[in-house]
Design a protein around this motif. Structure first.
Motif, PDB file in Angstrom:
ATOM      1  N   TYR A   9       0.840  -1.194   0.000  1.00  0.00           N
ATOM      2  CA  TYR A   9       0.000   0.000   0.000  1.00  0.00           C
ATOM      3  C   TYR A   9       0.876   1.246   0.000  1.00  0.00           C
ATOM      4  O   TYR A   9       1.362   1.672   1.057  1.00  0.00           O
ATOM      5  CB  TYR A   9      -0.926  -0.003   1.212  1.00  0.00           C
ATOM      6  N   SER A  15      -3.162  10.056   0.458  1.00  0.00           N
ATOM      7  CA  SER A  15      -3.642   8.746   0.915  1.00  0.00           C
ATOM      8  C   SER A  15      -3.789   8.707   2.438  1.00  0.00           C
ATOM      9  O   SER A  15      -3.134   9.450   3.171  1.00  0.00           O
ATOM     10  CB  SER A  15      -2.705   7.627   0.448  1.00  0.00           C
ATOM     11  N   PRO A  86     -11.471  -0.434   0.371  1.00  0.00           N
ATOM     12  CA  PRO A  86     -11.867   0.968   0.557  1.00  0.00           C
ATOM     13  C   PRO A  86     -12.321   1.310   1.986  1.00  0.00           C
ATOM     14  O   PRO A  86     -12.423   2.483   2.331  1.00  0.00           O
ATOM     15  CB  PRO A  86     -13.035   1.150  -0.426  1.00  0.00           C
ATOM     16  N   ASN A  90      -7.484   4.627   0.876  1.00  0.00           N
ATOM     17  CA  ASN A  90      -7.737   5.059  -0.502  1.00  0.00           C
ATOM     18  C   ASN A  90      -6.481   4.860  -1.356  1.00  0.00           C
ATOM     19  O   ASN A  90      -6.438   5.257  -2.506  1.00  0.00           O
ATOM     20  CB  ASN A  90      -8.198   6.511  -0.548  1.00  0.00           C
ATOM     21  N   SER A  91      -5.469   4.236  -0.779  1.00  0.00           N
ATOM     22  CA  SER A  91      -4.240   3.907  -1.500  1.00  0.00           C
ATOM     23  C   SER A  91      -4.528   2.744  -2.452  1.00  0.00           C
ATOM     24  O   SER A  91      -5.178   1.773  -2.071  1.00  0.00           O
ATOM     25  CB  SER A  91      -3.151   3.499  -0.501  1.00  0.00           C
ATOM     26  N   LYS A  92      -4.035   2.858  -3.673  1.00  0.00           N
ATOM     27  CA  LYS A  92      -4.219   1.771  -4.644  1.00  0.00           C
ATOM     28  C   LYS A  92      -3.100   0.750  -4.435  1.00  0.00           C
ATOM     29  O   LYS A  92      -1.931   1.025  -4.713  1.00  0.00           O
ATOM     30  CB  LYS A  92      -4.196   2.303  -6.070  1.00  0.00           C
ATOM     31  N   HIS A  94      -0.440  -2.323  -4.714  1.00  0.00           N
ATOM     32  CA  HIS A  94       0.318  -3.070  -5.710  1.00  0.00           C
ATOM     33  C   HIS A  94       0.434  -4.495  -5.192  1.00  0.00           C
ATOM     34  O   HIS A  94       0.468  -4.727  -3.985  1.00  0.00           O
ATOM     35  CB  HIS A  94       1.726  -2.490  -5.880  1.00  0.00           C
TER      36      HIS A  94
END
Length: 102
Positions: A9, A15, A86, A90-92, A94
């Motif tokens: 994250y 974020s 979520p 809100n971090s996308k 990997h």
């Protein structure tokens, strides 16, 4: 051969990450849905990226499976785990899937 999946994250300017929710609720979902298929799971909170360097990541989760078949079986149950992201960030994230070599 064991296989690991790491969910990473990254920290970005906007974020956020709820560590209490992550450790108490999200990791319980991981155990519930992946548990029969995984050998171990751990979560690491980012504290630093080196001396006097802030961390680049909020957290990294590492899940180890006996082999690729076990990981595939776990991923068939991943919907509730992925859908929960979520609720704590809100971090996308990997993902790194790899062969455990040491």
């Amino acid at each position: 051969m064991p296989v690991s999946m790491q969910v990473i994250y990254p920290i970005t300017e906007d974020s956020h990450f709820d560590y209490d929710y992550y450790t108490s609720t999200h990791m319980a979902l991981v155990a519930e849905h992946f548990g029969p298929h995984m050998q171990s799971a751990q979560a690491t909170k980012g504290l630093a990226g080196g001396p006097k360097t802030p961390p680049a990541f909020h957290a990294i989760a590492t899940i180890v499976f006996a082999d690729q078949d076990a990981m595939k079986a776990a991923m068939a149950n991943a919907g509730p785990v992925v859908g929960d992201i979520p609720n704590f960030t809100n971090s996308k994230p990997h993902t790194l899937i790899g062969e455990v070599i040491a």
